[in-house]
Design a protein around this motif. Sequence first.
Motif, PDB file in Angstrom:
ATOM      1  N   ILE A 122       0.830  -1.208   0.000  1.00 22.97           N
ATOM      2  CA  ILE A 122       0.000   0.000   0.000  1.00 22.97           C
ATOM      3  C   ILE A 122       0.865   1.259   0.000  1.00 22.97           C
ATOM      4  O   ILE A 122       0.362   2.359   0.120  1.00 22.97           O
ATOM      5  CB  ILE A 122      -0.981   0.023   1.200  1.00 22.97           C
ATOM      6  CG1 ILE A 122      -0.219   0.066   2.519  1.00 22.97           C
ATOM      7  CG2 ILE A 122      -1.909  -1.168   1.167  1.00 22.97           C
ATOM      8  CD1 ILE A 122      -1.130   0.301   3.702  1.00 22.97           C
ATOM      9  N   GLY A 123       2.177   1.066  -0.136  1.00 19.59           N
ATOM     10  CA  GLY A 123       3.074   2.210  -0.227  1.00 19.59           C
ATOM     11  C   GLY A 123       3.350   2.895   1.094  1.00 19.59           C
ATOM     12  O   GLY A 123       3.628   4.099   1.128  1.00 19.59           O
ATOM     13  N   GLY A 522       2.442  -4.186  -9.223  1.00 18.94           N
ATOM     14  CA  GLY A 522       2.243  -4.086  -7.775  1.00 18.94           C
ATOM     15  C   GLY A 522       3.387  -3.303  -7.159  1.00 18.94           C
ATOM     16  O   GLY A 522       4.542  -3.400  -7.601  1.00 18.94           O
ATOM     17  N   LEU A 523       3.060  -2.517  -6.121  1.00 11.50           N
ATOM     18  CA  LEU A 523       4.055  -1.629  -5.529  1.00 11.50           C
ATOM     19  C   LEU A 523       5.243  -2.373  -4.963  1.00 11.50           C
ATOM     20  O   LEU A 523       6.349  -1.855  -4.948  1.00 11.50           O
ATOM     21  CB  LEU A 523       3.408  -0.806  -4.404  1.00 11.50           C
ATOM     22  CG  LEU A 523       2.658   0.455  -4.814  1.00 11.50           C
ATOM     23  CD1 LEU A 523       2.178   1.172  -3.576  1.00 11.50           C
ATOM     24  CD2 LEU A 523       3.551   1.348  -5.639  1.00 11.50           C
ATOM     25  N   GLU A 524       5.002  -3.609  -4.463  1.00 14.69           N
ATOM     26  CA  GLU A 524       6.126  -4.298  -3.831  1.00 14.69           C
ATOM     27  C   GLU A 524       7.248  -4.549  -4.832  1.00 14.69           C
ATOM     28  O   GLU A 524       8.409  -4.665  -4.455  1.00 14.69           O
ATOM     29  CB  GLU A 524       5.672  -5.597  -3.149  1.00 14.69           C
ATOM     30  CG  GLU A 524       5.464  -6.802  -4.051  1.00 14.69           C
ATOM     31  CD  GLU A 524       4.023  -6.927  -4.523  1.00 14.69           C
ATOM     32  OE1 GLU A 524       3.370  -5.890  -4.687  1.00 14.69           O
ATOM     33  OE2 GLU A 524       3.553  -8.052  -4.749  1.00 14.69           O
ATOM     34  N   THR A 539       7.607   8.478  -0.742  1.00 16.36           N
ATOM     35  CA  THR A 539       6.269   7.899  -0.769  1.00 16.36           C
ATOM     36  C   THR A 539       5.774   7.805  -2.204  1.00 16.36           C
ATOM     37  O   THR A 539       5.741   8.806  -2.920  1.00 16.36           O
ATOM     38  CB  THR A 539       5.307   8.773   0.049  1.00 16.36           C
ATOM     39  OG1 THR A 539       5.862   8.903   1.353  1.00 16.36           O
ATOM     40  CG2 THR A 539       3.933   8.131   0.142  1.00 16.36           C
ATOM     41  N   PRO A 540       5.410   6.605  -2.644  1.00 17.65           N
ATOM     42  CA  PRO A 540       4.967   6.478  -4.037  1.00 17.65           C
ATOM     43  C   PRO A 540       3.598   7.126  -4.262  1.00 17.65           C
ATOM     44  O   PRO A 540       2.781   7.185  -3.344  1.00 17.65           O
ATOM     45  CB  PRO A 540       4.892   4.965  -4.244  1.00 17.65           C
ATOM     46  CG  PRO A 540       4.842   4.365  -2.898  1.00 17.65           C
ATOM     47  CD  PRO A 540       5.397   5.336  -1.919  1.00 17.65           C
ATOM     48  N   ILE A 541       3.415   7.634  -5.458  1.00 19.86           N
ATOM     49  CA  ILE A 541       2.098   8.147  -5.865  1.00 19.86           C
ATOM     50  C   ILE A 541       1.496   7.088  -6.783  1.00 19.86           C
ATOM     51  O   ILE A 541       2.093   6.719  -7.786  1.00 19.86           O
ATOM     52  CB  ILE A 541       2.224   9.473  -6.651  1.00 19.86           C
ATOM     53  CG1 ILE A 541       3.140  10.452  -5.916  1.00 19.86           C
ATOM     54  CG2 ILE A 541       0.851  10.048  -6.939  1.00 19.86           C
ATOM     55  CD1 ILE A 541       2.518  11.151  -4.764  1.00 19.86           C
ATOM     56  N   VAL A 542       0.327   6.596  -6.410  1.00 16.33           N
ATOM     57  CA  VAL A 542      -0.255   5.484  -7.153  1.00 16.33           C
ATOM     58  C   VAL A 542      -1.216   6.025  -8.204  1.00 16.33           C
ATOM     59  O   VAL A 542      -2.080   6.849  -7.904  1.00 16.33           O
ATOM     60  CB  VAL A 542      -0.992   4.523  -6.205  1.00 16.33           C
ATOM     61  CG1 VAL A 542      -1.562   3.345  -6.962  1.00 16.33           C
ATOM     62  CG2 VAL A 542      -0.034   4.046  -5.122  1.00 16.33           C
ATOM     63  N   THR A 543      -1.051   5.566  -9.437  1.00 19.62           N
ATOM     64  CA  THR A 543      -1.908   6.075 -10.511  1.00 19.62           C
ATOM     65  C   THR A 543      -2.699   4.974 -11.198  1.00 19.62           C
ATOM     66  O   THR A 543      -3.488   5.250 -12.087  1.00 19.62           O
ATOM     67  CB  THR A 543      -1.059   6.768 -11.593  1.00 19.62           C
ATOM     68  OG1 THR A 543      -0.046   5.845 -12.020  1.00 19.62           O
ATOM     69  CG2 THR A 543      -0.414   8.024 -11.060  1.00 19.62           C
TER      70      THR A 543
END
Lengths: 562, 103
Positions: A122-123, A522-524, A539-543
């Motif tokens: 979930i970042g 997936g972020l991982e 912190t990643p920004i999820v798009t």
Amino acid sequence: MSSTVQTHAPHAHSPHEHSGVAHAAEPKTNYLTANYGWKSWVFSVDHKRIALMYLFTIAFMILVGGVFALLVRLELATPAGDLLQSENYNKIFTMHGVVMVFFFLIPGVPAVLGNFLLPIMIGAKDLAFPKINLLSYYVFLVGILLTLTAAAMGGVDTGWTFYTPYSSTYANSQVALAAVAVFITGFSSILTGLNFVVTVHKMRAPGMTWFRLPLFVWANYATGLIILLSTPVVAITIVLVALERLFHIGVFDPAYGGDPVLFQHMFWFYSHPAVYIMILPAMGVISELIAAFSKKRVFGYPVVAFSSLAIAVIGFFVWGHHMFVSGQSTYAGVVFSVITMLVAVPSAIKVFNWVSTMYKGDVLLSTPMCYAIAFLGLFTVGGLTGIFLGTMGLDIHMHDTYFVVAHFHYVMVGGMVTAFWGGLHFWWPKMFGRMYPEAIGRVAAALMFIGFNMTFFPQFILGYMGMPRRYHFYPEEWQVLNLVSTLGATLLGISYLLPMIYLPWSLKFGKVAGKNPWGAKGLEWEADSPPTTFNFDKTPIVTEEAYAYPEGARHQPEAKVV
Amino acid sequence: MSSEHSHPHITPIKIYLAVFATLIAGTWLTYWVAYKDFGWLNTPVAMAIAIVKAGVVVLYFMHVKWQSKLTMLYAAGGFVWLLTLFAFTLQDYFTRSWLPVYE
């Protein structure tokens, strides 16, 4: 670095800004190399290190529970009590159940894979309550120590269900100590469940909406809900048994005005949802594996997500199907039987959607996918035989036979354990930065599938013929099937030992894995392998959704070479 | 704690004392009604007093009154689940005598 991970501590990743010149020439550190010494582990609040501590502890408990399983199967190789007599046999199968259920199946996927991956997926930098996470590990450890003490002091002979009056009026072994151990272990679950629920609500990275979450996160969230709502009930039940024993307050003992069946109601109010605590995170793993190795979005993603919640909710209203022959009212039995049929629906939705995901996907049969496909078959057999048992009339014939034993081993071992191994292989390069040996991995998965079916399929037949569970002797005409089962269990044991050898081997000799050895979404897979202490440099920004594979995506050609 | 945590609510001591007084009064009330006979209402009356007391504890001592809607939902969820435990267990006890007994 400070240990309060939760704060927005800036991650020191640009060495030249600091006076620490020594850092400049070194490669980037990860969570394994961030600091050294035993204190950096036992006091660590890093979710990844806690996950590894859980992993090693649980691996030890698998071996303990496995030895008990081996003793049971060895005894059952012959019709007479050659190895164990009733008294010891009762203790051995009880310890097998207690150890496997409370110290492997329940914490297995959430505490190891969930702890490690949930924040990364979930970042987030860590779980919402890192110190509570560490506390949950130590509470778990205390539970284990008490259980092993109970085993060493003479064991428990009630079965893992601790039914009254075995565990109250007629208790003649270390029931009290084992019950306290289970009571304490429950709190470890509660703390983990609480952490997961709060983390998913509060710690998602910007842009990580609910319907972009990986299904593994959905599954662990649903599991967290079940843990929070059900585990306190088993704790209360144990307290009530204690109050009755100590102060003769009538709850379960008819002599004081209680009812022993009430214990079963309260026990299964926890323990039936606990079955979903075991299988839901495993289903989450399977969703990830199938998507990554089919290179496709999970078919019907929102429905699969909601089916986890549906299982969590409906799973609470079916517990009476364990009690059809207990003296429970037939009318209540009908209600429980009908709702049991309903809970099959969301499980079936998942299986259909996984199969649909593979359809026209670029399916790569690597080790984790082999485990995932094995899961599909084994879980389906386990689930469908559950429908037999949920049917009230048929259950009267099948109840407490080997049919039941085979059914729940298909779901738990064929389901949860298979998914655990699949997930461990899949994320192993993420956890340690090294690849496991692929060829032998596939051999282990195939051996597991053969050994498992050899062990448990004969038990369906034995149970249907009427062989009761929990007896160490049986008529001679059943020996052939029992022998096949014992031989299968040996193969199964070997197939589980293989990864316990080659996975540690790969830590030193395995090929170094990049960030994303599977080309998965997936972020991982955007974090380093192994990740840094705070998972991401920023912190990643999820798009996009977790499974945003382009239409017709294929695996890299080099991925197909063993 | 991090800046994400908004300022925790500070409850005036007065409120705590009022809650405490309510709980003591409730306890006396429970004791008093235990010696009265309301027929079939005996249990409902005792339970009603207990529920009010528990509600006050949850709302004020446990600060649920000042929490987000989500927290309230979770707190309420626990009680709904407790009710399902009671309801589904009682459906067994209330219907056990329905089956005819053949001598």
